[in-house]
Design a protein around this motif. Structure first.
Motif, mmCIF file in Angstrom:
data_model
loop_
_atom_site.group_PDB
_atom_site.id
_atom_site.type_symbol
_atom_site.label_atom_id
_atom_site.label_comp_id
_atom_site.label_asym_id
_atom_site.label_seq_id
_atom_site.Cartn_x
_atom_site.Cartn_y
_atom_site.Cartn_z
ATOM 1 N N LEU A 1 0.823 -1.206 0.000
ATOM 2 C CA LEU A 1 0.000 0.000 0.000
ATOM 3 C C LEU A 1 0.860 1.259 0.000
ATOM 4 N N ARG A 2 1.922 1.261 0.819
ATOM 5 C CA ARG A 2 2.793 2.439 0.889
ATOM 6 C C ARG A 2 3.506 2.691 -0.439
ATOM 7 N N MET A 3 3.834 1.638 -1.163
ATOM 8 C CA MET A 3 4.560 1.784 -2.410
ATOM 9 C C MET A 3 3.654 2.083 -3.602
ATOM 10 N N ASP A 4 2.365 1.962 -3.433
ATOM 11 C CA ASP A 4 1.421 2.189 -4.529
ATOM 12 C C ASP A 4 1.480 3.658 -4.964
ATOM 13 N N PRO A 5 1.937 3.937 -6.190
ATOM 14 C CA PRO A 5 2.069 5.345 -6.622
ATOM 15 C C PRO A 5 0.733 6.068 -6.765
ATOM 16 N N SER A 6 -0.348 5.315 -6.890
ATOM 17 C CA SER A 6 -1.664 5.954 -7.030
ATOM 18 C C SER A 6 -2.285 6.325 -5.692
ATOM 19 N N ARG A 7 -1.601 6.003 -4.635
ATOM 20 C CA ARG A 7 -2.141 6.232 -3.289
ATOM 21 C C ARG A 7 -1.329 7.315 -2.587
ATOM 22 N N SER A 8 -2.010 8.189 -1.870
ATOM 23 C CA SER A 8 -1.327 9.264 -1.159
ATOM 24 C C SER A 8 -0.458 8.691 -0.040
#
Length: 397
Positions: A358-365
């Motif tokens: 989740l932390r690495m997901d570029p689409s997520r703040s």
């Protein structure tokens, strides 16, 4: 049947016994002395330890016929022993016993430590006690009690004990042929650890550089990102700590951190304050986080290594193999090796992996909160039970 005569706590006991009758059964069944407890019956736990000619022996693996003509002393026969006169109140004073099952054997080993190692420090005491298992105390009180008695016996404070030490020293230097067959031995710290796999890893496990004894749990998780990107992310210690449920950093300098880890598992809760250092191998894409801490409530101490290694599955998929080796001292040590706790840690590794993705997901703040970890004891218990039923019937293969 073979006739034997044993001096049991100063009283001669003559019986005809089967050749394979163990000394522990002889003491309990023929001598009617039930203070000697039989635990593992494989010579491992030390609960059955008694004295044979004043030396500690595992009565569950010693044959009664081998003790013919010898002096056997059990926990009921220590009243006239000057070392036990100090050890027993010290065990009470330092709360070195709870259920009491291991205590008779623990006292026999503690007596041997006091006599053989007058200058023993805490590390030596722990090493000598390593053959006596306790499921209750965490050993801190036991070690404190033995240290207390060693302190009382410095120099010639107790002439009777000093004389016993001298007799043991002389006997220890006798020719090999004159030594009794139940001679004690010097245990060796092999650095091995109990092993449990939280989730099977298809390749060889991560090599953990620690030589400390403890409990080992191995697992892995997979994230949908390139290995180079995952490796860069894992170097960001504050971000990594934010992915571990219950972890909080208070200081961060280079490869060193300080912080706390809060754990709540059913009725058990703890908050460990400590420090850690990260050692990274850039070429192998592997690292070891070495840390230690102390729980503010129970004063339990923990130390261990968290080793991990990145395995590239594809250009856009990476597996992280995790090898956790830890040791607990203090009241919480009784929980450290239970199967449920190991399963709990295995689930914790999986939660950590989900948070990393989740932390690495570029689409997520980056500031978006992570979902709460679902690690309550009730749901975990059912999950563990169901997974074991599936494995039992082959449904998990």
């Amino acid at each position: 049947m073979i006739p034997i005569a044993v001096e049991l706590n100063g009283r001669k006991l003559e019986r005809e016994v089967a050749p394979r009758m163990h000394l522990g059964d002889f003491v309990r069944d023929e001598g009617r002395l039930t203070g000697t407890h039989l635990g593992c019956e494989h010579g491992v736990c030390g609960a059955c330890t008694v004295l044979v000619d004043d030396k500690p022996v595992r009565s569950c693996i010693a044959f009664a016929v081998a003790c013919d003509g010898r002096k056997v002393t059990t926990v009921e026969g220590y009243d006239a022993d000057p070392v036990m006169a100090l050890l027993r109140p010290a065990f009470s004073r330092h709360h070195a016993l709870q259920c009491g099952f291991c205590t008779p054997g623990m006292l026999a080993t503690a007596r041997d430590i006091v006599l053989r190692f007058p200058e023993a420090d805490e590390a030596k005491i722990r090493l000598e006690l390593s053959g006596n298992l306790c499921r209750c105390t965490g050993y801190m009180g036991i070690v404190a009690a033995v240290s207390d008695v060693l302190g009382q016996c410095r120099g010639d404070a107790h002439p009777g004990i000093a004389a016993m030490r001298e007799v043991m020293r002389i006997a220890g230097g006798a020719a090999p042929a004159a030594r009794p067959p139940f001679a004690t031995f010097e245990p060796v710290d092999t650095g091995t650890a109990a092993s449990t796999t939280a989730e099977r890893t298809p390749e060889a496990p991560v090599q953990n550089a620690s030589s400390a004894n403890g409990t080992r749990i191995q697992g892995h998780f997979t994230v949908p990102f390139a290995a180079a990107d995952v490796w860069r992310f894992m170097a960001d210690l504050p971000a990594v700590a934010g992915c571990l449920p219950g972890a909080e950093l208070t200081e961060h300098t280079g490869d060193r951190v300080k912080g706390r880890v809060a754990i709540k598992f059913g009725p058990m809760s703890a908050s460990f304050n400590g420090a850690a250092r990260l050692d990274r191998d850039e070429v192998a894409r592997s690292a070891v986080l070495k840390g230690a801490g102390q729980d503010t409530l129970s004063q339990s101490r923990a130390n261990g290594d968290v080793a991990y290694k990145l395995v590239e599955l594809s250009p856009s998929s990476t597996r992280v193999d995790v090898d956790l080796l830890y040791a607990l001292q203090g009241p919480l040590a009784q929980f450290s090796r239970s199967g449920l706790v190991k399963d709990f840690v295995g689930r914790l590794i999986q939660e950590f992996g989900k948070n990393v993705a989740l932390r690495m997901d570029p689409s997520r703040s980056p500031d978006a909160p992570l979902p709460p970890a679902r690690l309550n004891a009730f749901s975990l218990g059912w999950s563990v039970l169901w997974s074991r039923i599936r494995r039992l019937f082959g449904a998990g293969d």
